[in-house]
Design a protein around this motif. Structure first.
Motif, PDB file in Angstrom:
ATOM      1  N   TRP A 225       2.321  22.323 -65.818  1.00 33.95           N
ATOM      2  CA  TRP A 225       2.217  22.017 -64.397  1.00 33.95           C
ATOM      3  C   TRP A 225       0.827  21.468 -64.145  1.00 33.95           C
ATOM      4  CZ3 TRP A 225       6.141  21.961 -61.105  1.00 33.95           C
ATOM      5  CH2 TRP A 225       7.279  22.687 -61.408  1.00 33.95           C
ATOM      6  N   SER A 226       0.704  20.614 -63.157  1.00 33.93           N
ATOM      7  CA  SER A 226      -0.585  20.015 -62.842  1.00 33.93           C
ATOM      8  C   SER A 226      -0.733  19.883 -61.332  1.00 33.93           C
ATOM      9  CB  SER A 226      -0.673  18.640 -63.502  1.00 33.93           C
ATOM     10  OG  SER A 226      -1.840  17.970 -63.122  1.00 33.93           O
TER      11      SER A 226
ATOM     12  N   PHE B  11      -7.286   8.801 -50.503  1.00 29.77           N
ATOM     13  CA  PHE B  11      -7.677  10.170 -50.830  1.00 29.77           C
ATOM     14  C   PHE B  11      -6.374  10.949 -50.977  1.00 29.77           C
ATOM     15  CE2 PHE B  11     -10.813   8.181 -48.135  1.00 29.77           C
ATOM     16  CZ  PHE B  11     -11.990   8.399 -48.824  1.00 29.77           C
ATOM     17  N   LEU B  12      -6.068  11.397 -52.195  1.00 34.66           N
ATOM     18  CA  LEU B  12      -4.762  11.980 -52.470  1.00 34.66           C
ATOM     19  C   LEU B  12      -4.865  13.378 -53.072  1.00 34.66           C
ATOM     20  CD1 LEU B  12      -3.149   8.856 -54.170  1.00 34.66           C
ATOM     21  CD2 LEU B  12      -2.715   9.663 -51.860  1.00 34.66           C
ATOM     22  N   ILE B  13      -3.887  14.216 -52.739  1.00 34.85           N
ATOM     23  CA  ILE B  13      -3.668  15.461 -53.477  1.00 34.85           C
ATOM     24  C   ILE B  13      -2.362  15.259 -54.237  1.00 34.85           C
ATOM     25  CG2 ILE B  13      -4.943  16.982 -51.928  1.00 34.85           C
ATOM     26  CD1 ILE B  13      -2.290  17.807 -50.683  1.00 34.85           C
ATOM     27  N   SER B  14      -2.279  15.861 -55.415  1.00 37.41           N
ATOM     28  CA  SER B  14      -1.103  15.626 -56.259  1.00 37.41           C
ATOM     29  C   SER B  14      -0.625  16.921 -56.885  1.00 37.41           C
ATOM     30  CB  SER B  14      -1.435  14.612 -57.355  1.00 37.41           C
ATOM     31  OG  SER B  14      -2.416  15.137 -58.217  1.00 37.41           O
ATOM     32  N   GLY B  15       0.613  16.913 -57.249  1.00 28.60           N
ATOM     33  CA  GLY B  15       1.219  18.015 -57.981  1.00 28.60           C
ATOM     34  C   GLY B  15       2.324  17.460 -58.854  1.00 28.60           C
ATOM     35  N   GLY B  16       2.479  18.006 -60.053  1.00 28.33           N
ATOM     36  CA  GLY B  16       3.506  17.462 -60.931  1.00 28.33           C
ATOM     37  C   GLY B  16       3.798  18.331 -62.130  1.00 28.33           C
ATOM     38  N   TYR B  17       4.741  17.871 -62.909  1.00 28.83           N
ATOM     39  CA  TYR B  17       5.209  18.585 -64.091  1.00 28.83           C
ATOM     40  C   TYR B  17       5.308  17.599 -65.244  1.00 28.83           C
ATOM     41  CZ  TYR B  17       8.113  21.634 -66.983  1.00 28.83           C
ATOM     42  OH  TYR B  17       8.604  22.422 -67.999  1.00 28.83           O
TER      43      TYR B  17
ATOM     44  N   PHE C  44       3.035  13.769 -76.947  1.00 30.18           N
ATOM     45  CA  PHE C  44       3.530  12.690 -76.099  1.00 30.18           C
ATOM     46  C   PHE C  44       4.330  13.340 -74.977  1.00 30.18           C
ATOM     47  CE2 PHE C  44       6.746   9.486 -74.978  1.00 30.18           C
ATOM     48  CZ  PHE C  44       5.896   8.460 -74.598  1.00 30.18           C
ATOM     49  N   ASN C  45       3.884  13.147 -73.726  1.00 30.99           N
ATOM     50  CA  ASN C  45       4.488  13.814 -72.579  1.00 30.99           C
ATOM     51  C   ASN C  45       5.055  12.805 -71.593  1.00 30.99           C
ATOM     52  OD1 ASN C  45       3.444  16.335 -73.550  1.00 30.99           O
ATOM     53  ND2 ASN C  45       1.484  15.804 -72.655  1.00 30.99           N
ATOM     54  N   LEU C  46       6.080  13.229 -70.884  1.00 33.54           N
ATOM     55  CA  LEU C  46       6.687  12.457 -69.806  1.00 33.54           C
ATOM     56  C   LEU C  46       6.589  13.305 -68.552  1.00 33.54           C
ATOM     57  CD1 LEU C  46       8.328   9.916 -69.021  1.00 33.54           C
ATOM     58  CD2 LEU C  46      10.375  11.210 -69.566  1.00 33.54           C
ATOM     59  N   GLY C  47       6.118  12.727 -67.443  1.00 40.47           N
ATOM     60  CA  GLY C  47       5.896  13.541 -66.254  1.00 40.47           C
ATOM     61  C   GLY C  47       6.294  12.875 -64.964  1.00 40.47           C
TER      62      GLY C  47
ATOM     63  N   LEU D   9      -8.106  -7.636 -38.615  1.00 45.32           N
ATOM     64  CA  LEU D   9      -7.246  -6.925 -39.557  1.00 45.32           C
ATOM     65  C   LEU D   9      -6.202  -6.128 -38.785  1.00 45.32           C
ATOM     66  CD1 LEU D   9      -6.871  -6.182 -42.579  1.00 45.32           C
ATOM     67  CD2 LEU D   9      -8.388  -4.251 -42.165  1.00 45.32           C
ATOM     68  N   LYS D  10      -4.936  -6.307 -39.123  1.00 45.47           N
ATOM     69  CA  LYS D  10      -3.864  -5.618 -38.411  1.00 45.47           C
ATOM     70  C   LYS D  10      -3.533  -4.255 -39.022  1.00 45.47           C
ATOM     71  CE  LYS D  10      -1.611  -9.652 -36.494  1.00 45.47           C
ATOM     72  NZ  LYS D  10      -0.377 -10.402 -36.359  1.00 45.47           N
ATOM     73  N   ASN D  11      -3.791  -4.068 -40.312  1.00 46.99           N
ATOM     74  CA  ASN D  11      -3.491  -2.787 -40.950  1.00 46.99           C
ATOM     75  C   ASN D  11      -4.415  -1.698 -40.427  1.00 46.99           C
ATOM     76  OD1 ASN D  11      -2.780  -5.025 -43.042  1.00 46.99           O
ATOM     77  ND2 ASN D  11      -1.513  -3.241 -43.529  1.00 46.99           N
ATOM     78  N   GLN D  12      -3.880  -0.493 -40.287  1.00 42.33           N
ATOM     79  CA  GLN D  12      -4.652   0.633 -39.789  1.00 42.33           C
ATOM     80  C   GLN D  12      -4.723   1.732 -40.836  1.00 42.33           C
ATOM     81  OE1 GLN D  12      -3.206   2.020 -36.035  1.00 42.33           O
ATOM     82  NE2 GLN D  12      -2.906  -0.018 -35.212  1.00 42.33           N
ATOM     83  N   ASP D  13      -5.672   2.634 -40.647  1.00 42.90           N
ATOM     84  CA  ASP D  13      -5.742   3.821 -41.488  1.00 42.90           C
ATOM     85  C   ASP D  13      -4.498   4.658 -41.218  1.00 42.90           C
ATOM     86  OD1 ASP D  13      -8.173   2.748 -42.036  1.00 42.90           O
ATOM     87  OD2 ASP D  13      -9.354   4.364 -41.174  1.00 42.90           O
ATOM     88  N   CYS D  14      -3.964   5.302 -42.270  1.00 38.96           N
ATOM     89  CA  CYS D  14      -2.719   6.045 -42.103  1.00 38.96           C
ATOM     90  C   CYS D  14      -2.557   7.121 -43.169  1.00 38.96           C
ATOM     91  CB  CYS D  14      -1.536   5.088 -42.152  1.00 38.96           C
ATOM     92  SG  CYS D  14      -1.428   4.162 -43.687  1.00 38.96           S
ATOM     93  N   PHE D  15      -1.595   8.009 -42.934  1.00 40.31           N
ATOM     94  CA  PHE D  15      -1.221   9.008 -43.927  1.00 40.31           C
ATOM     95  C   PHE D  15      -0.174   8.403 -44.847  1.00 40.31           C
ATOM     96  CE2 PHE D  15      -2.907  11.647 -40.540  1.00 40.31           C
ATOM     97  CZ  PHE D  15      -3.738  12.494 -41.272  1.00 40.31           C
ATOM     98  N   ILE D  16      -0.261   8.722 -46.140  1.00 37.71           N
ATOM     99  CA  ILE D  16       0.665   8.173 -47.130  1.00 37.71           C
ATOM    100  C   ILE D  16       1.244   9.316 -47.965  1.00 37.71           C
ATOM    101  CG2 ILE D  16      -0.381   5.899 -47.275  1.00 37.71           C
ATOM    102  CD1 ILE D  16      -1.963   6.809 -49.677  1.00 37.71           C
ATOM    103  N   ALA D  17       2.391   9.064 -48.558  1.00 35.79           N
ATOM    104  CA  ALA D  17       3.042  10.042 -49.437  1.00 35.79           C
ATOM    105  C   ALA D  17       3.926   9.286 -50.411  1.00 35.79           C
ATOM    106  CB  ALA D  17       3.864  11.029 -48.624  1.00 35.79           C
ATOM    107  N   GLY D  18       4.212   9.921 -51.529  1.00 33.45           N
ATOM    108  CA  GLY D  18       5.064   9.282 -52.523  1.00 33.45           C
ATOM    109  C   GLY D  18       5.112  10.068 -53.820  1.00 33.45           C
ATOM    110  N   GLY D  19       5.402   9.368 -54.888  1.00 36.48           N
ATOM    111  CA  GLY D  19       5.535  10.002 -56.195  1.00 36.48           C
ATOM    112  C   GLY D  19       5.155   9.046 -57.306  1.00 36.48           C
ATOM    113  N   ALA D  20       5.278   9.536 -58.533  1.00 37.82           N
ATOM    114  CA  ALA D  20       4.945   8.717 -59.696  1.00 37.82           C
ATOM    115  C   ALA D  20       5.696   9.216 -60.912  1.00 37.82           C
ATOM    116  CB  ALA D  20       3.444   8.764 -59.973  1.00 37.82           C
ATOM    117  N   LEU D  21       5.962   8.302 -61.818  1.00 37.51           N
ATOM    118  CA  LEU D  21       6.452   8.623 -63.157  1.00 37.51           C
ATOM    119  C   LEU D  21       5.351   8.245 -64.131  1.00 37.51           C
ATOM    120  CD1 LEU D  21      10.135   7.351 -63.059  1.00 37.51           C
ATOM    121  CD2 LEU D  21       9.334   9.708 -63.030  1.00 37.51           C
ATOM    122  N   ALA D  22       5.109   9.115 -65.116  1.00 37.63           N
ATOM    123  CA  ALA D  22       3.978   8.893 -66.020  1.00 37.63           C
ATOM    124  C   ALA D  22       4.348   9.198 -67.462  1.00 37.63           C
ATOM    125  CB  ALA D  22       2.798   9.774 -65.600  1.00 37.63           C
ATOM    126  N   VAL D  23       3.695   8.492 -68.383  1.00 32.80           N
ATOM    127  CA  VAL D  23       3.724   8.834 -69.805  1.00 32.80           C
ATOM    128  C   VAL D  23       2.288   9.140 -70.204  1.00 32.80           C
ATOM    129  CG1 VAL D  23       5.795   7.534 -70.418  1.00 32.80           C
ATOM    130  CG2 VAL D  23       3.589   6.407 -70.486  1.00 32.80           C
TER     131      VAL D  23
END
Length: 191
Positions: free
Chosen positions: A67-68, A90-96, A110-113, A136-150
């Protein structure tokens, strides 16, 4: 004489197994510092270069899986006429991470996460006006998502590891949804 030689081989073999079996035990934990690049190749081109730096905590569970959880900062600069426009996350993350393959000596893994992210994105640090009068039209905002990693990691000593990771991040509500990143990290097992 043959029995003595056989006994020595058995003792050496058992000693070798015992020495390597102390790696990636369930319950071991540590910290990882990593630095990486993404969405560009820093050795081939210098504009639109981005980087990421992170600090994470990891804990091994059964079968060398782990776990990470951590924090990271990512910055990408876009060029616009007379300005370099930074996009900072600026992100916080959690994963397996699941161990897919390792050698018999438990020195190469060799890990897959999979990971989840949540955080905040700032575009040009909130400044909207440019030197040529553009806004500039883009504004500061909250973001969320995921990732696949090797991830490929190897032991330097019984407590220090080096890891190389490649991942594809998907961040919703971001100025750019898909981010490919590759990084190198140093891990230290505390207990």
């Amino acid at each position: 004489m043959k029995r003595l030689g056989l006994l020595i081989l058995i003792v050496l073999f058992i000693g070798t197994i015992r020495g390597f079996s102390q790696r990636c035990l369930s319950g071991q934990w540590g910290i990882k510092l990593n630095y990486g690049w993404g969405d560009s190749y820093p050795f081939l081109k210098k504009k639109n270069l981005d980087y990421t730096i992170g600090l994470s905590f990891f804990r091994y569970v059964q079968n060398q899986n782990k776990w990470s959880a951590g924090i990271e900062y990512t910055e990408k600069r876009f060029c616009y006429k007379c300005n370099a426009v930074p996009v900072c996350q600026f992100l916080i993350s959690g994963g397996y991470y699941k161990n897919i393959l390792s050698n018999r000596m438990k020195s190469l893994f060799f890990n897959l996460g999979g990971m989840f992210f949540a955080g905040y994105e700032s575009v040009n640090w909130g400044v909207k006006n440019f030197c040529d009068g553009a806004i500039l039209k883009n504004q500061d905002c909250f973001i969320a998502g995921g990732a696949l990693a090797v991830e490929l990691e190897t032991y330097i000593t019984n407590r220090f590891l080096v890891s190389c990771r490649a991942r594809e991040k998907i961040l919703f509500n971001s100025i750019k949804t898909f981010h490919f990143q590759y990084s190198i990290g140093i891990k230290f097992i505390i207990k």
